[in-house]
Design a protein around this motif. Sequence first.
Motif, PDB file in Angstrom:
ATOM      1  N   PHE A   1      15.813  16.520  51.136  1.00 21.63           N
ATOM      2  CA  PHE A   1      14.402  16.261  51.457  1.00 21.63           C
ATOM      3  C   PHE A   1      14.270  15.541  52.793  1.00 21.63           C
ATOM      4  CE2 PHE A   1      10.491  16.310  48.962  1.00 21.63           C
ATOM      5  CZ  PHE A   1      10.863  17.098  47.914  1.00 21.63           C
ATOM      6  N   SER A   2      14.996  14.423  52.916  1.00 24.66           N
ATOM      7  CA  SER A   2      14.812  13.606  54.118  1.00 24.66           C
ATOM      8  C   SER A   2      15.290  14.346  55.356  1.00 24.66           C
ATOM      9  CB  SER A   2      15.546  12.288  53.960  1.00 24.66           C
ATOM     10  OG  SER A   2      16.917  12.532  53.854  1.00 24.66           O
ATOM     11  N   VAL A   3      16.361  15.151  55.222  1.00 24.55           N
ATOM     12  CA  VAL A   3      16.841  15.888  56.398  1.00 24.55           C
ATOM     13  C   VAL A   3      15.824  16.942  56.811  1.00 24.55           C
ATOM     14  CG1 VAL A   3      18.680  17.328  57.264  1.00 24.55           C
ATOM     15  CG2 VAL A   3      19.226  15.418  55.834  1.00 24.55           C
ATOM     16  N   ILE A   4      15.206  17.618  55.833  1.00 27.42           N
ATOM     17  CA  ILE A   4      14.176  18.610  56.175  1.00 27.42           C
ATOM     18  C   ILE A   4      12.970  17.923  56.816  1.00 27.42           C
ATOM     19  CG2 ILE A   4      12.622  20.320  55.187  1.00 27.42           C
ATOM     20  CD1 ILE A   4      14.724  20.892  53.121  1.00 27.42           C
TER      21      ILE A   4
ATOM     22  N   PHE B   1      18.406  27.763  58.833  1.00 24.07           N
ATOM     23  CA  PHE B   1      19.566  27.084  58.236  1.00 24.07           C
ATOM     24  C   PHE B   1      19.125  26.088  57.167  1.00 24.07           C
ATOM     25  CE2 PHE B   1      22.440  28.530  61.600  1.00 24.07           C
ATOM     26  CZ  PHE B   1      23.521  28.818  60.809  1.00 24.07           C
ATOM     27  N   MET B   2      18.008  25.392  57.427  1.00 23.14           N
ATOM     28  CA  MET B   2      17.511  24.475  56.390  1.00 23.14           C
ATOM     29  C   MET B   2      17.078  25.236  55.152  1.00 23.14           C
ATOM     30  SD  MET B   2      15.373  21.614  58.356  1.00 23.14           S
ATOM     31  CE  MET B   2      16.196  20.429  59.354  1.00 23.14           C
TER      32      MET B   2
ATOM     33  N   ALA C   1      22.062  21.571  56.317  1.00 23.63           N
ATOM     34  CA  ALA C   1      20.977  20.750  56.837  1.00 23.63           C
ATOM     35  C   ALA C   1      21.383  20.055  58.129  1.00 23.63           C
ATOM     36  CB  ALA C   1      20.565  19.726  55.786  1.00 23.63           C
ATOM     37  N   THR C   2      22.663  19.658  58.241  1.00 20.73           N
ATOM     38  CA  THR C   2      23.102  19.020  59.485  1.00 20.73           C
ATOM     39  C   THR C   2      23.015  19.993  60.657  1.00 20.73           C
ATOM     40  OG1 THR C   2      24.599  17.668  58.204  1.00 20.73           O
ATOM     41  CG2 THR C   2      24.955  17.749  60.546  1.00 20.73           C
ATOM     42  N   LEU C   3      23.437  21.239  60.431  1.00 13.04           N
ATOM     43  CA  LEU C   3      23.342  22.225  61.508  1.00 13.04           C
ATOM     44  C   LEU C   3      21.882  22.523  61.847  1.00 13.04           C
ATOM     45  CD1 LEU C   3      24.871  23.935  63.399  1.00 13.04           C
ATOM     46  CD2 LEU C   3      25.025  25.710  61.702  1.00 13.04           C
ATOM     47  N   GLY C   4      21.006  22.533  60.834  1.00 16.70           N
ATOM     48  CA  GLY C   4      19.593  22.750  61.099  1.00 16.70           C
ATOM     49  C   GLY C   4      18.987  21.654  61.957  1.00 16.70           C
TER      50      GLY C   4
END
Lengths: 89, 146
Positions: A39-42, B16-17, B41-44
């Motif tokens: 969630f937080s990364v998005i 990617f996400m 998610a890191t690559l996104g």
Amino acid sequence: MQTVINLTLGLMTLALLLCFVRLVRGPSLPDRVVALELFSVIIIGIIGVHTINTDVKPFLDVAIVVALMSFLATVGFARFLERGGQRND
Amino acid sequence: MIDILVSILLLGGASFMLVAALGIVRLPDLLTRMHASTKGATLGVMLIMAGVSFHFAEEVVVARALAIVFFVMLTAPVAAHVLGRAGYFVGVKFWEETVKDELRPNYNPLSHRLHSRLSPQGAEDVDHERREQRNEQSSPESGSSS
């Protein structure tokens, strides 16, 4: 450019919805913590796209703060699981 | 021209996400879910922050975007490691088709200790008894000296 931004925000909203499905359905607490971290990364990505959309540069500071808070929350949840879970030691 | 590059970077990062979120829903296990979410998610985030840097093209924005990317790349493996360790200790069920769990024969869940493969299983108990004897020997000495 505006259509690309709208499409990107739509894709990331769909990703948030899928993540919310795992947050509700997750069979154990670590699965839910993984969903919260995603969630937080998005949300960091959404803030980046919003920065491009509005041309307001200080929004990136908000993204830095969100990244820091998510790391602290994940480590705190992991410590809670290890120390205060259902183990009897 | 720079808009096309920014568009490609933003769409790549968002997809990617989306793949990471799809993996977190579809994969069967805690460890496989972490495998999907952390890397995707890191690559996104990296691709989207590259798009932000190319769109503004100023030093301040590039420095902030690099700081975000550096921080996410620094913290995502640490968070995944800590969470996977906690999940293993709590006793999360693995997938039924898991081939091998190399930690199972070497880890004692009651004493929370890890043995190496070379040392036999009983060495731990001998060491523990020895330490208890040492404590018993040292406690009257400390009582007499004080």
